[in-house]
Design a protein around this motif. Structure first.
Motif, PDB file in Angstrom:
ATOM      1  N   LYS A 151     -26.725  16.160 -19.405  1.00 50.99           N
ATOM      2  CA  LYS A 151     -27.389  15.169 -18.810  1.00 50.99           C
ATOM      3  C   LYS A 151     -27.243  15.088 -18.069  1.00 50.99           C
ATOM      4  O   LYS A 151     -28.381  14.644 -16.516  1.00 50.99           O
ATOM      5  CB  LYS A 151     -28.664  15.056 -20.033  1.00 50.99           C
ATOM      6  CG  LYS A 151     -28.999  15.224 -20.727  1.00 50.99           C
ATOM      7  CD  LYS A 151     -30.581  14.192 -21.484  1.00 50.99           C
ATOM      8  CE  LYS A 151     -30.590  14.785 -22.627  1.00 50.99           C
ATOM      9  NZ  LYS A 151     -31.150  13.344 -24.130  1.00 50.99           N
ATOM     10  N   VAL A 165     -25.442  26.980 -21.643  1.00 54.77           N
ATOM     11  CA  VAL A 165     -26.254  26.113 -20.699  1.00 54.77           C
ATOM     12  C   VAL A 165     -26.515  26.534 -18.673  1.00 54.77           C
ATOM     13  O   VAL A 165     -25.495  27.208 -19.120  1.00 54.77           O
ATOM     14  CB  VAL A 165     -25.567  24.536 -19.840  1.00 54.77           C
ATOM     15  CG1 VAL A 165     -25.859  24.324 -19.089  1.00 54.77           C
ATOM     16  CG2 VAL A 165     -25.322  23.636 -20.872  1.00 54.77           C
ATOM     17  N   VAL A 206     -22.574  26.400 -27.267  1.00 60.76           N
ATOM     18  CA  VAL A 206     -23.798  26.168 -26.472  1.00 60.76           C
ATOM     19  C   VAL A 206     -24.002  26.743 -25.160  1.00 60.76           C
ATOM     20  O   VAL A 206     -22.993  26.964 -24.185  1.00 60.76           O
ATOM     21  CB  VAL A 206     -22.873  24.765 -25.777  1.00 60.76           C
ATOM     22  CG1 VAL A 206     -24.609  23.972 -25.237  1.00 60.76           C
ATOM     23  CG2 VAL A 206     -22.621  24.253 -27.177  1.00 60.76           C
ATOM     24  N   THR A 220     -24.142  17.319 -24.560  1.00 58.95           N
ATOM     25  CA  THR A 220     -25.137  17.257 -24.558  1.00 58.95           C
ATOM     26  C   THR A 220     -25.440  16.090 -23.968  1.00 58.95           C
ATOM     27  O   THR A 220     -26.749  16.159 -22.296  1.00 58.95           O
ATOM     28  CB  THR A 220     -26.612  17.307 -25.286  1.00 58.95           C
ATOM     29  OG1 THR A 220     -26.413  18.071 -26.717  1.00 58.95           O
ATOM     30  CG2 THR A 220     -27.959  16.868 -25.189  1.00 58.95           C
ATOM     31  N   GLU A 221     -24.879  14.542 -23.672  1.00 58.04           N
ATOM     32  CA  GLU A 221     -25.375  13.507 -22.787  1.00 58.04           C
ATOM     33  C   GLU A 221     -24.797  14.149 -21.426  1.00 58.04           C
ATOM     34  O   GLU A 221     -25.306  13.571 -20.265  1.00 58.04           O
ATOM     35  CB  GLU A 221     -24.548  12.812 -23.445  1.00 58.04           C
ATOM     36  CG  GLU A 221     -26.073  11.777 -24.934  1.00 58.04           C
ATOM     37  CD  GLU A 221     -27.420  11.661 -23.417  1.00 58.04           C
ATOM     38  OE1 GLU A 221     -27.571  11.158 -22.971  1.00 58.04           O
ATOM     39  OE2 GLU A 221     -28.124  12.020 -24.982  1.00 58.04           O
ATOM     40  N   LEU A 255     -21.229  17.553 -29.728  1.00 60.30           N
ATOM     41  CA  LEU A 255     -22.294  18.341 -29.118  1.00 60.30           C
ATOM     42  C   LEU A 255     -23.497  17.071 -28.812  1.00 60.30           C
ATOM     43  O   LEU A 255     -23.638  17.242 -27.282  1.00 60.30           O
ATOM     44  CB  LEU A 255     -23.322  19.268 -30.439  1.00 60.30           C
ATOM     45  CG  LEU A 255     -24.516  19.499 -29.649  1.00 60.30           C
ATOM     46  CD1 LEU A 255     -24.406  20.031 -28.878  1.00 60.30           C
ATOM     47  CD2 LEU A 255     -25.436  19.941 -30.668  1.00 60.30           C
ATOM     48  N   ASN A 256     -23.030  16.299 -29.550  1.00 63.67           N
ATOM     49  CA  ASN A 256     -24.206  14.799 -28.571  1.00 63.67           C
ATOM     50  C   ASN A 256     -23.787  14.610 -27.475  1.00 63.67           C
ATOM     51  O   ASN A 256     -24.350  14.515 -26.383  1.00 63.67           O
ATOM     52  CB  ASN A 256     -24.435  13.684 -29.697  1.00 63.67           C
ATOM     53  CG  ASN A 256     -25.138  13.663 -30.918  1.00 63.67           C
ATOM     54  OD1 ASN A 256     -25.572  15.124 -30.980  1.00 63.67           O
ATOM     55  ND2 ASN A 256     -25.127  13.387 -32.222  1.00 63.67           N
ATOM     56  N   GLU A 300     -31.161  23.525 -20.188  1.00 63.59           N
ATOM     57  CA  GLU A 300     -31.228  23.959 -20.963  1.00 63.59           C
ATOM     58  C   GLU A 300     -29.504  22.829 -21.969  1.00 63.59           C
ATOM     59  O   GLU A 300     -28.585  23.394 -21.019  1.00 63.59           O
ATOM     60  CB  GLU A 300     -31.284  25.750 -20.763  1.00 63.59           C
ATOM     61  CG  GLU A 300     -31.024  26.124 -21.989  1.00 63.59           C
ATOM     62  CD  GLU A 300     -30.429  27.485 -21.346  1.00 63.59           C
ATOM     63  OE1 GLU A 300     -30.509  28.400 -22.730  1.00 63.59           O
ATOM     64  OE2 GLU A 300     -31.047  28.240 -20.863  1.00 63.59           O
ATOM     65  N   VAL A 301     -29.599  22.860 -23.393  1.00 64.79           N
ATOM     66  CA  VAL A 301     -28.471  22.698 -24.084  1.00 64.79           C
ATOM     67  C   VAL A 301     -28.657  23.584 -25.091  1.00 64.79           C
ATOM     68  O   VAL A 301     -29.632  22.738 -25.584  1.00 64.79           O
ATOM     69  CB  VAL A 301     -27.994  21.253 -24.392  1.00 64.79           C
ATOM     70  CG1 VAL A 301     -26.701  21.128 -24.872  1.00 64.79           C
ATOM     71  CG2 VAL A 301     -28.091  20.839 -22.754  1.00 64.79           C
TER      72      VAL A 301
END
Length: 188
Positions: free
Chosen positions: A155, A87, A85, A151-152, A147-148, A164-165
């Motif tokens: 954020k 970022v 990933v 991502t959280e 991943l989810n 960016e992710v």
């Protein structure tokens, strides 16, 4: 007919890669994209079905990435589907802080920080205007299933309104490393 098409494709690639203008303008990132995504994604006339990475497809399901026909070095159930990933962060301090929190929460096995001093400069459109900023890149290795959650976490802990992710599948590699990645991350 297929051999003629193959020969024409090889000639087209050879002439493209050998052109001086192409070599001058191809940064390392471009080379990475060509290797990762295949020539056919860069130019519609290229259709290299022999490139195994060109068979990757993304689905919008929470499962994330799926590949057809690509397998890890061994299918021995000691690894899990894994991803890299990307970022970006505005500076070194933000990069250190976010990287540490990601690893501490076991959302990733490893985060590489590529410092902005190395010349990473982002040019992008924001609120209708072209922006240019120095940034640091985080390269995060983790399980696809995280991943989810990752991502959280980004954020919630990022300075940007829209961080960016971007995730790319790991389609193979060193089994001991991929086992370590699995064992260093939480199950989700």
């Amino acid at each position: 007919m297929t051999s003629i098409q193959g020969l024409l494709q090889k000639m087209a690639i050879s002439s493209l890669v050998s052109s001086a203008a192409f070599r001058r303008r191809l940064p390392l990132v471009g080379a990475f994209c060509m290797l990762s995504l295949g020539f056919h994604n860069l130019h519609p006339s290229f259709s290299l079905s022999s490139n195994p990475l060109s068979r990757l497809s993304l689905h919008s399901k929470s499962q994330g990435f799926h590949s057809s026909g690509i397998r890890m070095e061994a299918s021995n159930q000691t690894t899990v589907p894994s991803i890299v990933v990307y970022v970006t962060v505005p500076n070194k301090e933000a990069g250190k802080k976010l990287a540490a929190s990601i690893v501490k929460e076991k959302l990733a096995a490893c985060v590489n920080r590529v410092p902005g001093i190395a010349g990473i400069e982002s040019v992008y459109l924001w609120d209708g205007e072209i922006q240019t900023d120095s940034e640091e890149l985080l390269i995060i290795k983790t399980r696809e299933s995280l991943l989810n959650a990752l991502t959280e976490h980004v954020k919630e802990n990022h300075e940007y309104d829209v961080p960016e992710v971007i995730a790319l599948p790991i389609t193979g590699g060193s089994i001991p490393y991929l086992e370590w990645l699995k064992n260093s991350t939480r199950e989700e």
